[in-house]
Design a protein around this motif. Structure first.
Motif, mmCIF file in Angstrom:
data_model
loop_
_atom_site.group_PDB
_atom_site.id
_atom_site.type_symbol
_atom_site.label_atom_id
_atom_site.label_comp_id
_atom_site.label_asym_id
_atom_site.label_seq_id
_atom_site.Cartn_x
_atom_site.Cartn_y
_atom_site.Cartn_z
ATOM 1 N N UNK A 438 -3.769 -0.629 1.142
ATOM 2 C CA UNK A 438 -3.888 0.418 2.165
ATOM 3 C C UNK A 438 -4.675 -0.102 3.354
ATOM 4 N N UNK A 439 -5.788 -0.690 3.020
ATOM 5 C CA UNK A 439 -6.741 -1.055 4.045
ATOM 6 C C UNK A 439 -6.221 -2.187 4.909
ATOM 7 N N UNK A 440 -5.866 -3.261 4.251
ATOM 8 C CA UNK A 440 -5.542 -4.469 5.001
ATOM 9 C C UNK A 440 -4.128 -4.445 5.542
ATOM 10 N N UNK A 441 -3.220 -4.080 4.669
ATOM 11 C CA UNK A 441 -1.826 -4.220 5.036
ATOM 12 C C UNK A 441 -1.337 -3.042 5.864
ATOM 13 N N UNK A 443 -2.969 -0.387 6.885
ATOM 14 C CA UNK A 443 -3.889 -0.069 7.984
ATOM 15 C C UNK A 443 -3.659 -0.983 9.172
ATOM 16 N N UNK A 444 -3.596 -2.272 8.880
ATOM 17 C CA UNK A 444 -3.396 -3.235 9.954
ATOM 18 C C UNK A 444 -2.092 -2.983 10.670
ATOM 19 N N UNK A 445 -1.064 -2.721 9.884
ATOM 20 C CA UNK A 445 0.255 -2.524 10.504
ATOM 21 C C UNK A 445 0.253 -1.311 11.423
ATOM 22 N N UNK A 447 -2.319 -0.020 12.921
ATOM 23 C CA UNK A 447 -3.124 -0.320 14.105
ATOM 24 C C UNK A 447 -2.308 -1.115 15.114
ATOM 25 N N UNK A 448 -1.607 -2.054 14.550
ATOM 26 C CA UNK A 448 -0.788 -2.891 15.403
ATOM 27 C C UNK A 448 0.276 -2.093 16.134
ATOM 28 N N UNK A 470 -4.853 6.220 11.100
ATOM 29 C CA UNK A 470 -5.731 5.093 10.753
ATOM 30 C C UNK A 470 -6.970 5.562 10.011
ATOM 31 N N UNK A 471 -7.567 6.625 10.536
ATOM 32 C CA UNK A 471 -8.785 7.154 9.929
ATOM 33 C C UNK A 471 -8.517 7.604 8.497
ATOM 34 N N UNK A 473 -6.079 6.664 6.466
ATOM 35 C CA UNK A 473 -5.817 5.520 5.580
ATOM 36 C C UNK A 473 -7.138 4.868 5.191
ATOM 37 N N UNK A 474 -8.006 4.759 6.178
ATOM 38 C CA UNK A 474 -9.276 4.108 5.924
ATOM 39 C C UNK A 474 -10.114 4.915 4.922
ATOM 40 N N UNK A 478 -11.197 3.576 1.355
ATOM 41 C CA UNK A 478 -12.601 3.395 0.998
ATOM 42 C C UNK A 478 -13.021 4.232 -0.194
ATOM 43 N N UNK A 483 -14.701 -1.917 -1.062
ATOM 44 C CA UNK A 483 -14.419 -3.300 -0.694
ATOM 45 C C UNK A 483 -15.581 -3.922 0.057
#
Lengths: 616, 214
Positions: A438-441, A443-445, A447-448, A470-471, A473-474, A478, A483
């Motif tokens: 969720x966070x890295x993948x 979330x990043x996508x 944001x991008x 985004x919020x 997902x974060x 969390x 993490x």
């Protein structure tokens, strides 16, 4: 104990003396100064009458018929009412001697010894339960004193009720030998009683701990056996008042009856007859119940009917006992076939008793054979050996049960622990995976995507929407994975956790660390974080607390988490349950740590987690 | 002065983010992405090769996390401008990056304007750049940070045990008096000693009296 050559020979002889002893040459027992011990039966002939001839006198001798009997002991059949034997004692020494006639059977009804004194009969002594005279020793005995160089003729006269066979040894000894033997017997009987009582105590303890009826049954058997052997050895004659000596025989009858029944029932259980020989087991049980009820009924309620047909009933009774013993022997062998190891011990112990019982029955019913040693009956030794072996075997069985239980319980606990650990670990892994996904993948996508869009369209609303996603997902990411533990350490992660909690809950949380290592390994940190999370959740949900103190201590070889709240607490009993606490326990175990939980109603709860760090 | 575009190195383990950043920065004049790496392993070779002036650093990286990389760089006296780009919006993390010498903190969901602002800020000014929506670290509570104050904050349970200890009771007696296990008392005692910085019951009593803790 001093035993001379002759005596040893005699004991060996009597040990295996089956009924084929050579006929006596004459009826005189001649003795000198030396000690002696003789079996009276070797010197006399028995003369019987099937009618009670009244008081014995020499002019009634022709009413008795001589009995051609080769037994080594006195046996009067079912239908004999009166009997006599004639013998001569000759004292060749120069001192007067006390000679003792001792009788092995304790339930003699009426036995008298007369001395022929110048043509008249002089009563030397009489024993038996019908005489309402109590002996001072457990066995009946008649004492005769012979003057120096005296030679006299004696008559031994039996009176008995018809229908009950009588079998007894009569030993003629000088008084010293008699008391020696007596001492030996006392020691042996005392040891026997000790053995049985110890076994009884032992089996009671085992029953208390294991709660298997088998052991209770064994205890019951031991008790009844002790009563049976005790009465058979004549102790009832000592304990009961003279006017109720006959009760001794009733006790003997009931206890032999009961001990047979319990012995057989117990054997059924131990030998697992239900499994191997169900039909035989049923018939055995039927016979026991029938025999017991019948015997008690006859003895106490239908005495007249019993008296009329005593012989028939007695034979029936002996037959049922024989049947039971044979059935038992069969069961022993079947059991032995199935159970090699422990089975052998059981089988041996049962065989002892079975053989002892057969001998006893054959001796007392049909006078077929005799087995005694030092004046104590074979059944006594057989039962001693049996108790010895059975107790040992039961101990082995208990050991086996315990071993099985322990290894099973250990396995179960280990299995459970494994399960829980795997579960917790799996949970953690899954959380980590989903969280980082969720966070890295994702979330990043997102944001991008947002940035890509924002360069082309500058729509405020859309931007806001992207920010919200985004919020979210974060937040989700969390909440399932801390993490940041690897980034900020345990105390940082806890700080963050507390901040979010304090936003929504009315709870003051004090969090402090004391020399807590910054670089604690991530595994332990994650576990401790989860534990704190879990404990906080518990407090929020159940404790009704207003203040929580969380502290982390770094010690030399360990770290400690201390968690206290001022909530309502819980009763001590409920502390071990609950998924939350189980989870915590599992985590603590995984870290080889210790969880100390103490709580009292209205006194808050204190949790301590101690984790060793030296070897991790 | 736009003669030379400033060189940017991206350290990020998601290709899609790298692609996105590249395409956005392409449109910025004065900045140029010279290389993008996935993590710590090829950081130094890239630094040597391109000599970038700005490092866009993700925190969540496979081998070494962003904070550790930052710490190492500063430890080697490397003064490359470091702009943290992450999803984590946590005060503790922001504080840590500041103490470890980062120059700015951006959230991954920042706008392109924010990114440009940040790049400009770190290349010209010295102050810490907070991206849009980044939680500002508040001044630490002076009372809370005070070691001594921290030391004498005793929990109710600890106070209770200290009382018993000062009365000269031994651990097993305290355990039975409080109806808790001796190990629990022992652990509390150990914690208290650690907390108050004492190592014997005599010192404990002295400390408690001097500071009037009870």
């Amino acid at each position: 104990m001093k035993i001379n050559c002759y005596k040893t020979y005699w004991f060996l002889f009597s040990l295996f003396a089956v009924c084929f002893t050579p006929l006596h040459a004459n009826d005189s027992i001649v003795f000198h100064d030396a000690r002696f011990s003789k079996n009276l039966k070797d010197f006399v002939t028995i003369n019987i009458s099937k009618k009670n001839e009244g008081p014995f006198s020499t002019d009634k001798l022709d009413r008795f018929a001589s009995l051609d009997d080769k037994r080594s002991f006195f046996y009067l059949g079912f239908d004999v009412a009166q009997a006599y034997s004639k013998f001569t004692l000759e004292n060749q020494s120069n001192t007067s001697k006390e000679v003792i006639l001792s009788f092995s059977y304790p339930f003699l009804e009426d036995v008298s010894v007369y001395k022929v004194d110048q043509g008249d009969l002089k009563l030397e002594g009489s024993v038996g339960i019908n005489l309402l005279k109590q002996g001072v020793e457990r066995t009946w005995k008649v004492s005769i004193t012979l003057l120096p160089k005296e030679r006299s003729l004696y008559y031994l006269v039996f009176n008995k009720s018809k229908g009950k066979p009588l079998a007894t040894d009569i030993i003629v000894q000088d008084s010293d030998t008699y008391y020696n033997t007596h001492t030996f017997q006392s020691v042996a009987i005392g040891s026997y009683a000790g053995l049985v009582l110890l076994s009884l105590l032992f089996t009671t303890l085992i029953f208390v701990f294991i709660k298997r009826t088998l052991f209770l049954l064994y205890g019951l058997y031991l008790t009844i056996l002790l009563i049976f052997i005790g009465s058979y050895l004549g102790y009832t004659n000592l304990l009961l008042p003279p006017e109720s000596l006959d009760v001794g025989r009733a006790i003997y009858v009931i206890s032999i009856e009961l001990s047979t029944a319990v012995f057989i029932l117990f054997a059924q259980q131990v030998l697992m007859a239900k499994k191997y020989l169900p039909k035989l087991k049923k018939s055995v049980e039927f016979v026991i119940v029938f025999q017991f009820a019948f015997r008690i009924f006859l003895h106490f309620m239908a005495n007249s009917m019993y008296a009329a047909q005593v012989e028939l009933f007695m034979k029936l009774w002996y037959l049922t006992i024989l049947f039971l013993i044979v059935a038992l022997v069969i069961e022993v062998f079947v059991y032995l076939k199935h159970n090699k190891k422990i089975g052998a011990y059981f089988a041996i112990s049962y065989l002892f008793m079975a053989i002892g019982s057969i001998l006893l029955v054959l001796y007392h019913s049909f006078g077929l054979l005799k087995f005694s040693f030092y004046g104590l009956p074979g059944i006594f030794y057989a039962s001693a050996l049996e108790v010895c072996f059975l107790t040992a075997t039961l101990t082995l069985v208990v050991g086996q049960i315990y071993q099985e239980r322990n290894s099973l319980a250990n396995k179960l606990v280990l299995q459970q622990q494994k399960f829980l650990n795997a579960f917790v670990q799996g949970q953690e892994d899954e959380r980590k995976r989903v969280g980082s996904e969720l966070h890295d993948n994702i979330g990043s996508k997102i944001s991008n995507l947002k940035r890509l869009f924002s360069t082309k369209y500058s729509d405020e609303k859309m931007q806001k929407e992207f920010d919200d996603i985004c919020e979210d997902v974060r937040t989700v990411a969390h909440s399932i994975t801390p993490a940041e533990i690897s980034l900020v350490g345990l105390s940082g992660a806890i700080d963050e956790l507390l901040e979010t909690i304090e936003k929504t809950e009315q709870l003051t949380i004090n969090f402090n660390t004391f020399q807590f290592p910054e670089n604690l390994n991530e595994g332990i940190s994650t576990h401790l974080f989860r534990i704190v999370q879990e404990l906080l959740q518990n407090v929020i949900k159940h404790a009704n607390a207003s203040c929580v103190d969380i502290q982390l201590f770094g010690h030399k070889n360990s770290v400690t988490l201390s968690f206290e709240d001022d909530g309502q607490g819980v009763a001590q009993k409920n502390t071990s349950s609950g998924i939350g606490l189980k989870n915590i326990r599992s985590r603590v175990t995984q870290m080889n740590g210790q969880l100390l939980f103490d709580s009292l109603p209205d006194k808050g709860t204190s949790v301590l987690v101690i984790i060793p760090t030296k070897y991790t | 002065m736009n003669d030379q575009p400033r060189k940017i190195l991206i350290c990020e383990d998601h290709q899609i983010v790298i692609d996105g950043l590249r395409s956005i920065i392409q449109d910025f004049s004065g900045f140029e992405v010279v290389d993008a790496i996935n993590g710590y392993s090829n950081l130094y070779s890239s630094l040597e090769k391109y000599e970038p002036s700005i490092l866009l650093l993700d925190l969540n990286l496979p081998q070494k996390n962003g904070l550790e990389i930052l710490q190492e760089l500063r430890g080697k006296n490397n003064d490359i401008k470091v702009l943290i780009l992450t999803m984590y919006n946590k005060k503790t993390i922001v504080n840590k990056t500041i103490t470890h010498g980062a120059n700015g903190f951006l959230l991954k969901n920042c706008s392109s304007e924010d990114l440009l602002d940040a790049l400009n800020h770190v290349s010209k000014e010295s102050g810490f750049y907070y991206g849009e929506g980044v939680v500002k670290s508040t001044k630490p509570d002076p009372l809370k940070e005070d070691e001594f104050y921290k030391r004498i904050q005793l929990t109710p349970r600890e106070k209770e045990i200290i009382k018993y200890l000062c009365d000269g009771n031994k651990v097993p007696d305290i355990a039975s008096a409080m109806s808790i296990s001796p190990l629990t008392v022992e652990t509390h005692k150990k914690n208290i000693y650690r907390k108050l910085g004492v190592d014997s019951s005599i010192k404990l009593v002295t400390f408690v009296h001097e500071n009037q803790l009870l």
